[in-house]
Design an enzyme around this catalytic site. Structure first.
Site, PDB file in Angstrom:
ATOM      1  N   ARG A 161       0.853  -1.190   0.000  1.00 30.74           N
ATOM      2  CA  ARG A 161       0.000   0.000   0.000  1.00 30.74           C
ATOM      3  C   ARG A 161       0.887   1.237   0.000  1.00 30.74           C
ATOM      4  O   ARG A 161       1.989   1.224   0.528  1.00 30.74           O
ATOM      5  CB  ARG A 161      -0.901   0.019   1.233  1.00 30.74           C
ATOM      6  CG  ARG A 161      -2.029  -0.998   1.187  1.00 30.74           C
ATOM      7  CD  ARG A 161      -2.993  -0.833   2.339  1.00 30.74           C
ATOM      8  NE  ARG A 161      -2.394  -1.170   3.612  1.00 30.74           N
ATOM      9  CZ  ARG A 161      -1.958  -0.301   4.508  1.00 30.74           C
ATOM     10  NH1 ARG A 161      -2.060   0.988   4.299  1.00 30.74           N
ATOM     11  NH2 ARG A 161      -1.410  -0.711   5.631  1.00 30.74           N
ATOM     12  N   TYR A 186      -1.133  -3.792  -7.059  1.00 28.45           N
ATOM     13  CA  TYR A 186      -0.944  -4.478  -5.772  1.00 28.45           C
ATOM     14  C   TYR A 186      -2.250  -4.504  -4.970  1.00 28.45           C
ATOM     15  O   TYR A 186      -2.934  -3.476  -4.842  1.00 28.45           O
ATOM     16  CB  TYR A 186       0.164  -3.802  -4.942  1.00 28.45           C
ATOM     17  CG  TYR A 186       0.148  -4.330  -3.529  1.00 28.45           C
ATOM     18  CD1 TYR A 186       0.686  -5.587  -3.242  1.00 28.45           C
ATOM     19  CD2 TYR A 186      -0.502  -3.643  -2.506  1.00 28.45           C
ATOM     20  CE1 TYR A 186       0.595  -6.117  -1.974  1.00 28.45           C
ATOM     21  CE2 TYR A 186      -0.596  -4.167  -1.230  1.00 28.45           C
ATOM     22  CZ  TYR A 186      -0.049  -5.409  -0.973  1.00 28.45           C
ATOM     23  OH  TYR A 186      -0.158  -5.938   0.284  1.00 28.45           O
ATOM     24  N   LYS A 202      -9.566  -2.081   2.009  1.00 29.75           N
ATOM     25  CA  LYS A 202      -9.240  -0.894   2.810  1.00 29.75           C
ATOM     26  C   LYS A 202      -9.998   0.335   2.305  1.00 29.75           C
ATOM     27  O   LYS A 202     -10.443   1.163   3.095  1.00 29.75           O
ATOM     28  CB  LYS A 202      -7.737  -0.630   2.771  1.00 29.75           C
ATOM     29  CG  LYS A 202      -6.881  -1.798   3.222  1.00 29.75           C
ATOM     30  CD  LYS A 202      -7.125  -2.168   4.650  1.00 29.75           C
ATOM     31  CE  LYS A 202      -6.095  -3.192   5.120  1.00 29.75           C
ATOM     32  NZ  LYS A 202      -6.356  -3.623   6.494  1.00 29.75           N
ATOM     33  N   HIS A 218     -10.989  -1.458  11.915  1.00 30.14           N
ATOM     34  CA  HIS A 218      -9.883  -2.314  11.479  1.00 30.14           C
ATOM     35  C   HIS A 218      -9.661  -3.376  12.556  1.00 30.14           C
ATOM     36  O   HIS A 218      -8.692  -3.331  13.301  1.00 30.14           O
ATOM     37  CB  HIS A 218      -8.645  -1.419  11.301  1.00 30.14           C
ATOM     38  CG  HIS A 218      -7.487  -2.085  10.633  1.00 30.14           C
ATOM     39  ND1 HIS A 218      -6.208  -1.594  10.706  1.00 30.14           N
ATOM     40  CD2 HIS A 218      -7.411  -3.197   9.857  1.00 30.14           C
ATOM     41  CE1 HIS A 218      -5.388  -2.375  10.023  1.00 30.14           C
ATOM     42  NE2 HIS A 218      -6.090  -3.355   9.494  1.00 30.14           N
ATOM     43  N   SER A 264      -0.130  -3.024  12.456  1.00 29.42           N
ATOM     44  CA  SER A 264       0.440  -4.160  11.734  1.00 29.42           C
ATOM     45  C   SER A 264       1.617  -4.750  12.521  1.00 29.42           C
ATOM     46  O   SER A 264       2.197  -4.093  13.382  1.00 29.42           O
ATOM     47  CB  SER A 264       0.862  -3.756  10.330  1.00 29.42           C
ATOM     48  OG  SER A 264       1.700  -2.654  10.406  1.00 29.42           O
ATOM     49  N   CYS A 295       1.524  -7.182  14.731  1.00 28.04           N
ATOM     50  CA  CYS A 295       1.208  -7.543  16.123  1.00 28.04           C
ATOM     51  C   CYS A 295       0.505  -8.891  16.206  1.00 28.04           C
ATOM     52  O   CYS A 295      -0.053  -9.241  17.239  1.00 28.04           O
ATOM     53  CB  CYS A 295       0.338  -6.473  16.763  1.00 28.04           C
ATOM     54  SG  CYS A 295       1.232  -4.958  17.130  1.00 28.04           S
ATOM     55  N   ASP A 304      -9.599  -9.030   9.765  1.00 26.50           N
ATOM     56  CA  ASP A 304      -9.092  -7.685   9.439  1.00 26.50           C
ATOM     57  C   ASP A 304     -10.096  -6.547   9.663  1.00 26.50           C
ATOM     58  O   ASP A 304      -9.702  -5.479  10.104  1.00 26.50           O
ATOM     59  CB  ASP A 304      -8.614  -7.669   7.978  1.00 26.50           C
ATOM     60  CG  ASP A 304      -7.708  -6.495   7.661  1.00 26.50           C
ATOM     61  OD1 ASP A 304      -6.900  -6.123   8.533  1.00 26.50           O
ATOM     62  OD2 ASP A 304      -7.797  -5.932   6.551  1.00 26.50           O
ATOM     63  N   ARG A 357       1.818 -12.170  -0.189  1.00 26.23           N
ATOM     64  CA  ARG A 357       0.484 -12.411   0.357  1.00 26.23           C
ATOM     65  C   ARG A 357      -0.140 -13.708  -0.156  1.00 26.23           C
ATOM     66  O   ARG A 357       0.229 -14.221  -1.206  1.00 26.23           O
ATOM     67  CB  ARG A 357      -0.448 -11.263  -0.074  1.00 26.23           C
ATOM     68  CG  ARG A 357      -0.018  -9.895   0.428  1.00 26.23           C
ATOM     69  CD  ARG A 357      -0.491  -9.680   1.825  1.00 26.23           C
ATOM     70  NE  ARG A 357      -0.026  -8.433   2.408  1.00 26.23           N
ATOM     71  CZ  ARG A 357      -0.680  -7.770   3.363  1.00 26.23           C
ATOM     72  NH1 ARG A 357      -1.829  -8.211   3.807  1.00 26.23           N
ATOM     73  NH2 ARG A 357      -0.183  -6.675   3.892  1.00 26.23           N
TER      74      ARG A 357
HETATM   75  C1  OXD Z   1      -2.947  -3.987   6.595  1.00 28.57           C
HETATM   76  C2  OXD Z   1      -3.455  -5.183   5.914  1.00 28.57           C
HETATM   77  O1  OXD Z   1      -1.967  -3.385   6.127  1.00 28.57           O
HETATM   78  O2  OXD Z   1      -4.409  -5.778   6.404  1.00 28.57           O
HETATM   79  O3  OXD Z   1      -3.535  -3.618   7.611  1.00 28.57           O
HETATM   80  O4  OXD Z   1      -2.915  -5.536   4.850  1.00 28.57           O
HETATM   81 MN    MN Z   2      -5.325  -4.701   8.004  1.00 30.37          MN
END
Ligand code: OXD
Ligand code: MN
Length: 586
Positions: A69, A197, A206, A226, A248, A250, A277, A370
């Site tokens: 991102r 991407y 998102k 989130h 992220s 965690c 997510d 991913r």
């Molecule tokens: C993030 C994802 O970056 O879920 O939060 O990819």
């Molecule tokens: Mn996320």
């Protein structure tokens, strides 16, 4: 496929803008998807993997300059800059449209326009919101088919309504200098150009389910967060649900698919994953907060996923999955990534498609490589996953990575204090070898890159939701799995053992566990965290439940600085919470 006038008009406008050679409506049928897979294999956009070992699985490589991102190129285009707030990039809508249309104009020449009707949330659910994404990428179509519910049924459910989110995606030349991810919350519109991407181009995720939806949630009185959602089933078969937000890195996906420790399994405890997510939450008829996961799949980070760290995630990827930017094992036409096992393939291509065997010390998979896997593949997917009515949330959990400051777990004093706890969420980088504390990054409610409007207005919305929920509001907690000892080693074992902490949280919600009041909130009595079957001393546990007054005095000074960024907009209730914390620390 539809007679919806607003849809047909918008599609016509997009066609005139991008000028495709062909137009294909995605109906959601397996035949159509299979034909698209075959076509993408012919052009090299995806590679069909070993169908015996990985049935229905494919590999894709993005452009080398397009692997994550791009927050610095992500914009919220509201009428005024004030509405977007200090944590978002902003552009005036008219300027943004002009710039984006100039980039997009004619960009589908020689290409096909795919029109994807999709639903966030089960089609027909009171939570569901519909969108249409136009794209020139089959990879996007195939990913959206996993991550969302797509096709004709969505258009049927939409009927003649004008209430849907417009999404235009143009790969263009994948030019980094002209890459923009722009949101127009006031027009229900998203435009993404020059990327291929996932996070930038799967517009349901998102862009819609967080940035646009957070804006809609404020307007319509609900919440787009989130957060993972998980259910904990006790031996009596009662299930309690937790929604949790983490920055992220965690272990959010690991927590969402947690495997109970043996002693818990033997007693009959089960953990169910509802989402990993995103959570959309509304107040139900019973006055409680109910949540659905608007997605239909997992877009997870591959490196580090293995049979120990997250068997449920790994099993989810063993069929009907698209892998992006991982290692291609040429010997058996499968995939590999760092942390999968200790046997990197000898005859392989790295994420860039170059010959690779790991001998030069480089990583084979991109660190942000991913998997896109159907949620239904997950062995612990909740029986409520597809239920349009959602699940009732008992506890909201915030978390972050703090070497010393935050205890293993604490409960906020009430909803307003809980919103304060969410607003000061932070993670820090730690130099593991020395235990030195690194840079603290504040990430309120883990929404920093995802809130579609002014963050302080978002906090005000949280406070309002609390007022509406009253005594039916979920209890709010904070956890920190990452306390370090003086040698920089993690003290708490984490992973499945985190269930022991979640059990205390549930017990608190049910009024079954005691707590100790500290300046920052309620901390467990060490004996109330079940350590049965775990080689972990109660004294060590006491250590990570401690609240260091001096560190918190320092923390309040940092919070004060952080709040200044939001000026007058910080809700009075949160400023008051900060003042009360300061006085409790005296
Ligand atoms: C993030 C994802 O970056 O879920 O939060 O990819
Ligand atoms: Mn996320």
């Amino acid at each position: 496929m539809t007679k919806n006038p607003s849809v047909l008009k918008w599609i016509e406008e997009q066609k005139n803008l991008v000028q495709p050679d062909e137009v294909v409506w995605i109906d959601g049928s397996e035949e159509q998807l299979e034909a698209l897979r075959a076509e993408a294999c012919r052009t090299g956009e995806i590679i069909k993997l070993n169908q015996e070992k990985l049935p229905g699985c494919y590999l894709h490589r993005t452009a080398i300059n397009d692997v994550a991102r791009v927050e610095h190129r992500t914009f919220i285009c509201t009428e005024t800059e004030e509405e977007a707030g200090p944590t978002n990039n902003w552009m005036p809508p008219a300027d943004a449209y002009k710039m984006l249309y100039d980039i997009a104009r004619g960009s589908y020449k020689g290409r096909t326009m795919y029109i994807i009707p999709y639903s966030m949330g089960p089609v027909g659910s009171p939570f569901a919101k519909y969108g249409i994404e136009v794209t020139d990428s089959i990879y996007v179509v195939l990913n959206m088919a996993i991550m969302t519910r797509i096709g004709k049924s969505v258009l049927d459910a939409l009927g003649d309504s004008n209430d849907w989110v417009r999404g235009l995606h143009c790969k263009c030349d994948i030019d980094e200098e002209k890459r923009y991810i722009c949101h127009f919350p006031q027009d229900n519109t998203i435009i993404s150009v020059n990327s291929g991407y996932g996070g930038n181009v799967l517009l349901g995720k998102k862009c819609f389910a967080l940035r646009i939806a957070s804006y809609l949630g404020r307007k319509e009185g609900w919440m787009a967060e989130h957060m993972l959602i998980l259910g904990i089933e006790n031996p009596k078969g009662e299930v309690k649900y937790i929604a949790a937000a983490f920055p992220s890195a965690c272990g959010k996906t690991n927590l969402a698919m947690l495997i109970p420790p043996e002693v818990y399994k033997k007693k009959g405890y089960k953990v169910w994953c509802v989402g990993d997510d995103i959570a959309w939450m509304r107040i139900g008829e019973d006055g409680r907060l109910w949540a659905v996961n608007p997605e239909n799949g997992f877009f997870g980070v591959a490196p580090g996923t293995n049979m120990k760290s997250n068997p449920n995630a790994l099993i989810s990827t063993q069929k009907d999955t698209i892998f992006t930017n991982v290692v291609h094992n040429l010997d058996d036409n499968t995939v590999w990534w760092e942390g999968l096992d200790n046997n990197p393939p000898k005859n392989a291509l790295n994420w860039k498609g170059e010959k690779w065997d790991g001998s030069d010390g480089t990583k084979g998979a991109h660190p942000n490589s991913r998997f896109t896997a159907p949620a239904k593949n997950c062995p612990c997917i909740s029986p409520e996953f597809d239920s349009g009515k959602g699940v009732p949330i008992d506890a909201i959990v915030f978390g972050g990575r703090r070497a010393k400051t935050a205890p293993l777990v604490y409960q906020s004093r009430d909803w307003s204090h809980g919103v304060f706890v969410g607003s000061i969420m932070a993670s820090e980088t730690t130099a593991a070898a020395t235990g030195a504390v690194g840079v603290v990054r504040r990430d309120p409610m883990a929404m920093l890159p995802f809130c579609g409007y002014h963050m302080a207005d978002y906090w005000a919305h949280w406070l309002e939701m609390g007022e509406k929920l009253g005594d039916k509001a979920p209890k709010i907690f904070n956890v920190n799995w990452f306390r370090l000892d003086d040698n920089g080693k993690f003290i708490w074992p984490g992973f499945g053992e985190n269930l022991r902490v979640l059990e205390w949280i549930i017990n608190r919600c049910e009024g079954k566990a005691d707590a100790v009041e500290t300046p920052i909130g309620y901390v467990p009595k060490a004996e109330d965290i079940n350590l049965e079957g775990l080689d972990f001393s109660i004294d060590t546990l006491k250590g990570i439940l401690e609240v260091d007054n001096d560190l918190w005095v320092q923390e309040t000074a940092e919070i004060e600085e952080f709040y200044k960024k939001f000026g007058d907009k910080v809700p009075a209730a949160l400023k008051e919470q900060l003042e009360m914390l300061k006085s409790r620390l005296k």
